[in-house]
Design a protein around this motif. Structure first.
Motif, PDB file in Angstrom:
ATOM      1  N   GLU A  38       0.822  -1.211   0.000  1.00 45.85           N
ATOM      2  CA  GLU A  38       0.000   0.000   0.000  1.00 45.85           C
ATOM      3  C   GLU A  38       0.857   1.261   0.000  1.00 45.85           C
ATOM      4  N   PHE A  39       2.054   1.136   0.565  1.00 39.88           N
ATOM      5  CA  PHE A  39       2.931   2.302   0.669  1.00 39.88           C
ATOM      6  C   PHE A  39       4.097   2.192  -0.320  1.00 39.88           C
ATOM      7  N   SER A  40       4.400   3.296  -0.953  1.00 40.55           N
ATOM      8  CA  SER A  40       5.476   3.327  -1.953  1.00 40.55           C
ATOM      9  C   SER A  40       6.670   4.120  -1.424  1.00 40.55           C
ATOM     10  N   ILE A  41       7.716   4.199  -2.256  1.00 37.86           N
ATOM     11  CA  ILE A  41       8.939   4.913  -1.870  1.00 37.86           C
ATOM     12  C   ILE A  41       8.621   6.381  -1.591  1.00 37.86           C
ATOM     13  N   GLY A  42       9.068   6.842  -0.451  1.00 34.05           N
ATOM     14  CA  GLY A  42       8.824   8.223  -0.061  1.00 34.05           C
ATOM     15  C   GLY A  42       7.715   8.381   0.949  1.00 34.05           C
ATOM     16  N   ASP A  43       6.865   7.351   1.088  1.00 36.49           N
ATOM     17  CA  ASP A  43       5.808   7.408   2.094  1.00 36.49           C
ATOM     18  C   ASP A  43       6.421   7.245   3.481  1.00 36.49           C
ATOM     19  N   ALA A  44       5.657   7.692   4.504  1.00 38.10           N
ATOM     20  CA  ALA A  44       6.235   7.732   5.845  1.00 38.10           C
ATOM     21  C   ALA A  44       5.358   7.038   6.873  1.00 38.10           C
ATOM     22  N   LEU A  45       6.038   6.551   7.908  1.00 38.98           N
ATOM     23  CA  LEU A  45       5.372   6.001   9.083  1.00 38.98           C
ATOM     24  C   LEU A  45       5.700   6.922  10.244  1.00 38.98           C
ATOM     25  N   SER A  46       4.669   7.399  10.929  1.00 40.69           N
ATOM     26  CA  SER A  46       4.896   8.355  12.008  1.00 40.69           C
ATOM     27  C   SER A  46       4.163   7.905  13.264  1.00 40.69           C
ATOM     28  N   SER A  47       4.792   8.168  14.415  1.00 45.13           N
ATOM     29  CA  SER A  47       4.179   7.821  15.694  1.00 45.13           C
ATOM     30  C   SER A  47       3.830   9.100  16.440  1.00 45.13           C
ATOM     31  N   ASN A  48       2.595   9.164  16.943  1.00 49.78           N
ATOM     32  CA  ASN A  48       2.218  10.359  17.698  1.00 49.78           C
ATOM     33  C   ASN A  48       2.798  10.356  19.106  1.00 49.78           C
ATOM     34  N   LYS A  49       3.584   9.301  19.409  1.00 48.75           N
ATOM     35  CA  LYS A  49       4.253   9.238  20.707  1.00 48.75           C
ATOM     36  C   LYS A  49       5.519  10.108  20.726  1.00 48.75           C
ATOM     37  N   THR A  50       6.085  10.345  19.527  1.00 45.12           N
ATOM     38  CA  THR A  50       7.302  11.161  19.422  1.00 45.12           C
ATOM     39  C   THR A  50       7.070  12.229  18.367  1.00 45.12           C
ATOM     40  N   GLU A  51       7.010  13.467  18.797  1.00 47.88           N
ATOM     41  CA  GLU A  51       6.684  14.574  17.904  1.00 47.88           C
ATOM     42  C   GLU A  51       7.700  14.710  16.766  1.00 47.88           C
ATOM     43  N   GLY A  52       7.179  14.722  15.540  1.00 46.41           N
ATOM     44  CA  GLY A  52       8.004  14.996  14.365  1.00 46.41           C
ATOM     45  C   GLY A  52       8.803  13.832  13.843  1.00 46.41           C
ATOM     46  N   LEU A  53       8.821  12.679  14.538  1.00 44.77           N
ATOM     47  CA  LEU A  53       9.640  11.549  14.107  1.00 44.77           C
ATOM     48  C   LEU A  53       8.890  10.705  13.081  1.00 44.77           C
ATOM     49  N   SER A  54       9.551  10.406  11.963  1.00 43.68           N
ATOM     50  CA  SER A  54       8.955   9.593  10.903  1.00 43.68           C
ATOM     51  C   SER A  54       9.973   8.594  10.382  1.00 43.68           C
ATOM     52  N   LEU A  55       9.450   7.523   9.789  1.00 42.89           N
ATOM     53  CA  LEU A  55      10.292   6.552   9.097  1.00 42.89           C
ATOM     54  C   LEU A  55       9.938   6.635   7.620  1.00 42.89           C
ATOM     55  N   ILE A  56      10.887   7.018   6.779  1.00 42.07           N
ATOM     56  CA  ILE A  56      10.629   7.225   5.356  1.00 42.07           C
ATOM     57  C   ILE A  56      11.052   5.980   4.586  1.00 42.07           C
ATOM     58  N   LYS A  57      10.138   5.468   3.776  1.00 42.34           N
ATOM     59  CA  LYS A  57      10.426   4.289   2.968  1.00 42.34           C
ATOM     60  C   LYS A  57      11.323   4.672   1.795  1.00 42.34           C
ATOM     61  N   ARG A  58      12.409   3.924   1.621  1.00 41.81           N
ATOM     62  CA  ARG A  58      13.350   4.180   0.532  1.00 41.81           C
ATOM     63  C   ARG A  58      13.377   2.995  -0.427  1.00 41.81           C
ATOM     64  N   LYS A  59      14.128   3.158  -1.504  1.00 39.53           N
ATOM     65  CA  LYS A  59      14.248   2.079  -2.485  1.00 39.53           C
ATOM     66  C   LYS A  59      14.839   0.843  -1.835  1.00 39.53           C
ATOM     67  N   LYS A  60      15.799   1.083  -0.949  1.00 34.78           N
ATOM     68  CA  LYS A  60      16.378  -0.002  -0.170  1.00 34.78           C
ATOM     69  C   LYS A  60      16.271   0.364   1.301  1.00 34.78           C
ATOM     70  N   GLY A  61      15.365  -0.283   2.017  1.00 36.46           N
ATOM     71  CA  GLY A  61      15.218  -0.035   3.435  1.00 36.46           C
ATOM     72  C   GLY A  61      14.459   1.241   3.736  1.00 36.46           C
ATOM     73  N   ALA A  62      14.862   1.904   4.841  1.00 38.01           N
ATOM     74  CA  ALA A  62      14.164   3.114   5.273  1.00 38.01           C
ATOM     75  C   ALA A  62      15.092   3.953   6.146  1.00 38.01           C
ATOM     76  N   THR A  63      14.746   5.228   6.289  1.00 37.51           N
ATOM     77  CA  THR A  63      15.539   6.128   7.129  1.00 37.51           C
ATOM     78  C   THR A  63      14.630   6.869   8.092  1.00 37.51           C
ATOM     79  N   PHE A  64      15.166   7.161   9.265  1.00 37.61           N
ATOM     80  CA  PHE A  64      14.427   7.940  10.256  1.00 37.61           C
ATOM     81  C   PHE A  64      14.625   9.429   9.971  1.00 37.61           C
ATOM     82  N   GLN A  65      13.517  10.161  10.059  1.00 38.78           N
ATOM     83  CA  GLN A  65      13.566  11.598   9.807  1.00 38.78           C
ATOM     84  C   GLN A  65      12.814  12.333  10.904  1.00 38.78           C
ATOM     85  N   LEU A  66      13.373  13.469  11.307  1.00 35.86           N
ATOM     86  CA  LEU A  66      12.744  14.254  12.368  1.00 35.86           C
ATOM     87  C   LEU A  66      12.475  15.660  11.858  1.00 35.86           C
ATOM     88  N   ARG A  67      11.234  16.103  12.012  1.00 37.96           N
ATOM     89  CA  ARG A  67      10.857  17.476  11.656  1.00 37.96           C
ATOM     90  C   ARG A  67      10.793  18.295  12.943  1.00 37.96           C
TER      91      ARG A  67
END
Length: 490
Positions: A38-67
């Motif tokens: 359902e999710f493609s490259i560039g889509d994100a997983l975010s938790s409302n437990k940690t403000e601004g923290l997301s996991l961005i789906k990449r071509k290989k694996g994923a990276t954590f990103q903080l806004r």
């Protein structure tokens, strides 16, 4: 706190979807997100437990990103590293995100903090790398490129390789005094002069000084060693026997040439000149007629007038090499005024350099004028040029001079610098005042003349005392000398 891997990223202008979960980012939640079609490259997983923290789906694996919103800098994105399923570093990313928020609450800029930490790590890694950098590695990668554009750069590099290659595998920071002490003893045992040893050592010393000085490489300020390891090293002092021997040798070298040697010099120069003309005649005869006919010239080779000018002026080779055809220059020949102007190379970097002004004799003028004619009457450029029109290397005369000595049948070989010694020695013998001699040869005072040529000064002490005694005798008899030669009473 640890935010070593923090860095900014440009905002993605494409519209991406974000899945928000109410629980922390567990391995299960992350794995489910990454495996979902359902999710493609560039889509994100975010938790409302940690403000601004997301996991961005990449071509290989994923990276954590903080806004985050940084006062004075606005909304920013920070990367907190890649997701690792084996180590479950999602919890670690959450901790780093909380640390960033705490920095902001404390009035600090997390981006600057991260950059400073990165620089600290890079500098530490670079320091460790430099500790292991050998003399040979620094020489090849940094020193040679830095001196390649200098006139003496090639020679300096060659001498370092020739004399200090045994140190090339030694780390820069581990070069010690005993290395040079052993090297010096070996050189002295081989009969190498101390002046040569000192000159060779100065090349290594210069390299180490270069490594210890702060410089810019790319966008970084670096110095490869904190301090020159040989900064306080001193070469050994000569023994009293060596001093006596060197003094005797110095006196022997600093003398006037004998009449026989002068004749040998003129014979050698004439034979060398004819040799070059004969070589050219053979070349022209065997298919190279386009070459210039040297029989039409006074001088077939630059070294002939070079040596003759040195004989007549006592100028150093380095100063002759730098002479130019131009009126009013710092190191120039002015044929109209029959003057040679020179600022000796040894004093050019001083605030008040020595200045030489030589007025040409008729013989010297004829030599220079003939060479000027042979060169095509140029108005600019070096007086003695290499094949490309530039300045000769300072050792250009060395092997050619040996040929001249051979052709002249010298009873004993002399160095070309002997022509300068001859010039000074003959002036002293002719009782020219030492101050005038010093000015003619480019010394600021008579100290150097006295030190090196004092043994040639005529001993007039007997005549001086005799004159003084006569003066005192006249005064004691009640008379005083007059300017008209008639003694007058006091």
């Amino acid at each position: 706190m640890n935010i070593n891997n923090c860095k900014t990223e440009n905002a993605n202008t494409n519209k991406k979807r974000t899945q928000i979960i109410s629980s922390p980012m567990t391995v299960t939640a992350v794995s489910k997100f990454l495996s979902s079609a359902e999710f493609s490259i560039g889509d994100a997983l975010s938790s409302n437990k940690t403000e601004g923290l997301s996991l961005i789906k990449r071509k290989k694996g994923a990276t954590f990103q903080l806004r985050v919103t940084i006062p004075g800098r606005g909304r920013k994105k920070m990367s907190l590293g890649k997701f690792n399923a084996q180590t479950n570093n999602s919890e670690h990313a959450t901790i780093k995100a909380l640390e960033v928020h705490q920095l902001i609450r404390d009035g600090k800029d997390p981006l600057l903090e991260a950059e400073a930490k990165l620089r600290e790590i890079e500098e530490q890694l670079l320091l460790e790398k430099r500790k292991a950098m050998t003399l040979g590695q620094y020489f090849e990668k940094h020193y040679v490129p830095s001196v390649s554009g200098k006139r003496s750069g090639k020679e300096m590099g060659e001498r370092i390789v020739r004399h200090f290659k045994f140190l090339f595998d030694v780390p820069l920071m581990e070069i010690e005094h005993h290395h040079i002490e052993t090297w010096e003893k070996g050189r002295l045992k081989a009969g190498i002069q101390r002046t040569t040893i000192k000159s060779d050592f100065s090349k290594l010393f210069s390299l180490l000084e270069s490594a210890s000085k702060t410089k810019i490489e790319g966008s970084k300020v670096v110095n490869f060693i904190v301090r020159n390891p040989l900064a306080d090293f001193k070469l050994s002092k000569p023994t009293s026997e060596e001093n006596d021997r060197d003094h005797d040798k110095d006196k022997e070298e600093r003398r006037a040439l004998t009449d026989e040697e002068i004749n040998c010099l003129h014979t050698g120069l004439a034979a060398f000149n004819e040799q070059k003309k004969a070589e050219r005649r053979r070349s022209r005869k065997h298919g190279r007629s386009y070459l210039r006919n040297l029989d039409l010239l006074t001088y077939a080779h630059w070294l002939v007038p070079f040596a003759q000018i040195m004989l007549h002026t006592g100028l150093r080779q380095s100063d002759l090499y730098s002479l130019k055809w131009q009126a009013g220059g710092k190191n120039s020949i002015d044929l109209k005024k029959r003057e040679i102007h020179v600022i000796p190379k040894k004093t050019r970097d001083l605030n008040d350099p020595a200045k030489i002004l030589l007025h040409m004799s008729d013989e010297l003028y004829d030599i220079i004028d003939s060479w000027h004619k042979d060169c095509g009457r140029p108005s600019t450029g070096f007086v003695f040029t290499n094949t490309t029109g530039g300045q000769h290397d300072r050792q250009a005369h060395k092997n050619l001079w040996k040929n001249i000595l051979k052709l002249g049948s010298f009873p004993k070989p002399i160095v070309m610098y002997s022509l300068r010694h001859n010039f000074i020695s003959r002036l002293i013998s002719d009782r020219v005042p030492l101050l005038h001699i010093a000015r003619l040869v480019g010394h600021k005072s008579i100290a150097m003349i006295e030190k090196h040529y004092g043994h040639l000064c005529p001993d007039e002490s007997k005549d001086i005392l005799s004159k003084m005694s006569k003066t005192v005798a006249r005064r004691s008899s009640g008379e005083t000398p007059s300017t008209d030669g008639v003694s007058k009473p006091f």
